[in-house]
Design an enzyme around this catalytic site. Structure first.
Site, short mmCIF file in Angstrom:
data_model
loop_
_atom_site.label_atom_id
_atom_site.label_comp_id
_atom_site.label_asym_id
_atom_site.label_seq_id
_atom_site.Cartn_x
_atom_site.Cartn_y
_atom_site.Cartn_z
N LYS A 76 50.19 53.36 39.02
CA LYS A 76 48.84 52.43 38.72
C LYS A 76 48.31 52.01 39.97
O LYS A 76 49.02 51.59 40.89
CB LYS A 76 49.41 51.28 37.95
CG LYS A 76 48.01 50.65 37.32
CD LYS A 76 48.42 49.62 36.29
CE LYS A 76 47.10 48.73 35.84
NZ LYS A 76 47.59 47.84 34.71
N SER A 151 44.91 47.70 30.40
CA SER A 151 44.27 48.32 31.90
C SER A 151 44.93 49.64 32.31
O SER A 151 44.39 50.15 33.11
CB SER A 151 44.30 47.27 32.60
OG SER A 151 45.48 46.71 33.06
N SER A 175 48.98 45.10 28.95
CA SER A 175 48.68 46.54 29.72
C SER A 175 49.55 47.64 29.62
O SER A 175 49.17 48.81 30.18
CB SER A 175 47.80 46.15 30.92
OG SER A 175 46.46 45.54 30.78
N1 GLN Z 1 43.70 43.08 27.69
C1 GLN Z 1 44.07 41.79 28.56
C2 GLN Z 1 42.82 41.40 29.45
O1 GLN Z 1 42.16 42.03 29.65
C3 GLN Z 1 45.37 42.44 29.18
C4 GLN Z 1 44.91 43.16 30.40
C5 GLN Z 1 46.31 43.23 31.25
O2 GLN Z 1 47.62 43.18 30.57
N2 GLN Z 1 46.27 43.65 32.44
O3 GLN Z 1 43.30 40.55 30.35
#
Ligand code: GLN
EC number: 6.3.5.7
Length: 483
Positions: A76, A151, A175
């Site tokens: 990532k 994400s 995410s």
């Molecule tokens: N959807 C959550 C956020 O926007 C989690 C994102 C994540 O785990 N990086 O914060």
């Protein structure tokens, strides 16, 4: 060859059926051919990959072995990679080449993994749809009109489309698990502190945790083995021995106590997903598990608490991007204030700016007690709910998401609608617990995930349950048409 799992690749390499260099070339060609449809990569690292593959083949030729030796993966794009762009999905870091490797990157490279590239992601890991990336949205290989989740949407789409067997990802509020659910993968968020955050660009430091995304629990065990471990460079890393995760896969589930929280089935959950979750429970009962209804009474407060704490930490973490030391700098600043304002205004996208504003507000002198402190108290209540539940059960089971992957753009004008989709995943981050999502069926041709949560450091138990489930079901083997 692109259909092989990490475990199969390790066997193929050990049996000299193919070399890592051959496999790497096949996958790089496949990425070049198919990724334009998906946009799952921000950067490809072909030269590095071929060099690492040759080195891995040479190590094997001297008799060295190892499950990751010669295995192709991707990172990532928030794991720092020395000399390679590490963008975090942001214009702010579009020109940033990391001067060092993240611990996760270094550990996997040492184990012999081959890095094919850096995967697309929501900007600074903020999002659940991979639509906030500066490099454009990622498409879901199961239906190109739908989001892959976020994400870590790039890692998920690439693995689901068989562009590579596994990838690293991070999970601050879901995410890893949510994109796994949306793309028919297995994803594991480890216990907070199990995987080093050093060199992993911070979003919300008390919630962020790196982990594996792969097709099977068996592969997650292999990749986690390479990522986990104490790191003196990360002050929140925990000095606990790392068990042999692959060795834990085959335990019997006889007598395993599964808790199913009654709150999970309230309004908001797609009834078709509820049915698939019940089916997965029945499957585990057949394997000897015993199921019990439990309660997590404070779950309803978790989303508001998370969406105060995460932005608060983000507003602090992202203050370092000021146009001075590294990253984007605006043209012709008038003075220092103009440089700060325009570099940040032009370098960050709208979702990141929204979260910085919310976070700075929640931390401001007049509102700290009302918002931030209150959210921290809720966080403790959420953790206490889990501690009470784990006195009665060994794992907690439920849906990973209330709905399957939505259409691209469907929630763009309503950020809160997207926040609400995190209802089942964020509690594990608030409590620091490990969680896993695995394939459990399909709704309208889109994958559905079942989530398992376990007590601290029981990643092995999650992988064991998921592996036994996968030996008896075939959801995880389904391949998206066209890939
Ligand atoms: N959807 C959550 C956020 O926007 C989690 C994102 C994540 O785990 N990086 O914060």
């Amino acid at each position: 060859m692109h259909q092989l799992t990490l475990a199969e690749i390790a066997r193929g390499l050990a049996d000299k059926k193919f070399s890592s260099e051959e496999l790497t070339k096949v996958l790089l060609a496949r990425i070049a051919q198919l990724d334009p449809q998906l946009n799952s990569f921000i950067s490809l690292t072909e030269d590095l990959a071929l060099q690492q593959a040759k080195a891995a083949d040479a190590r094997r030729a001297t008799g060295e072995s190892g499950a990751l030796l010669g295995a192709p993966i991707a990172h990532k794009d928030l794991f720092c990679t020395q000399g390679i762009r590490t963008s975090c999905g942001s214009k702010m870091l579009d020109n940033f080449k990391a001067p060092y490797d993240a611990t996760v990157v270094a550990k996997l490279a040492e184990a012999g993994a081959v890095t094919l590239g850096k995967t697309n992601m929501d900007e600074f890991a903020m999002g659940s749809a991979n639509e906030s990336s500066y490099y454009g949205a990622v498409k879901n290989p199961w239906n190109l009109e739908h989001v892959p989740g976020g994400s870590s949407g790039g890692s998920a789409a690439a693995v689901a489309a068989r562009l590579l067997p596994a990838a690293t990802a991070t999970d601050t509020g879901g995410s890893i698990r949510q994109p796994a659910a949306f793309t028919n993968l297995t994803g594991l968020k480890p216990t907070y502190g199990r995987v080093s955050r050093w060199g992993m660009i911070a979003y919300a430091s008390s919630l962020d945790q790196g982990g594996p995304l792969a097709r099977t629990a068996e592969d997650c065990a292999i990749l986690l083995q390479g990522m986990a471990g104490f790191d003196p460079k990360d002050s929140t890393s925990i000095d606990e021995p790392v068990p042999d995760y692959s060795a834990s896969l085959n335990g019997s589930l006889q007598g395993l106590r599964i808790g199913v929280p009654k709150e999970y089935f309230s309004a908001g959950l797609d009834p078709r997903i509820a049915e698939l979750i019940h089916n997965s429970v029945k499957e585990l009962e057949k394997l000897g598990a015993v199921v019990k209804e439990i309660s997590l009474p404070n779950m309803q407060h978790a989303i508001p608490a998370y969406y105060v704490i995460a932005p608060a930490e983000a507003s602090s973490n992202l203050s370092r991007f000021d146009g001075v030391r590294f990253g984007y700098r605006c043209e012709d600043p008038k003075d220092l204030t103009d440089l700060y304002k325009r570099s940040r205004g032009e370098g960050f996208g709208p979702e990141v700016q929204r979260r910085i504003m919310v976070g700075a507000y929640a931390l401001s002198a007049g509102y700290y007690d009302a918002y931030y402190l209150k959210a921290q108290k809720i966080r403790r209540l959420v953790k206490n709910d889990f501690m009470a539940a784990f006195n009665e059960v060994d794992i907690i089971l439920g849906p990973t998401t209330p709905n399957p992957a939505w259409k691209l753009g469907a929630k763009n004008s309503d950020p809160v609608a997207a926040y609400l989709e995190d209802v089942y995943t964020i509690t594990a981050n608030l409590a620091g617990l490990p969680g896993l999502s695995m394939p459990a069926g399909f709704v309208d041709g889109l994958p559905v995930g079942v989530q398992l949560l376990a007590p601290y450091f029981q990643e092995g138990r999650l992988l064991n349950v998921a592996h036994q489930y996968q030996l008896n079901t075939d959801w995880h083997t389904r391949t998206p048409t066209g890939f």
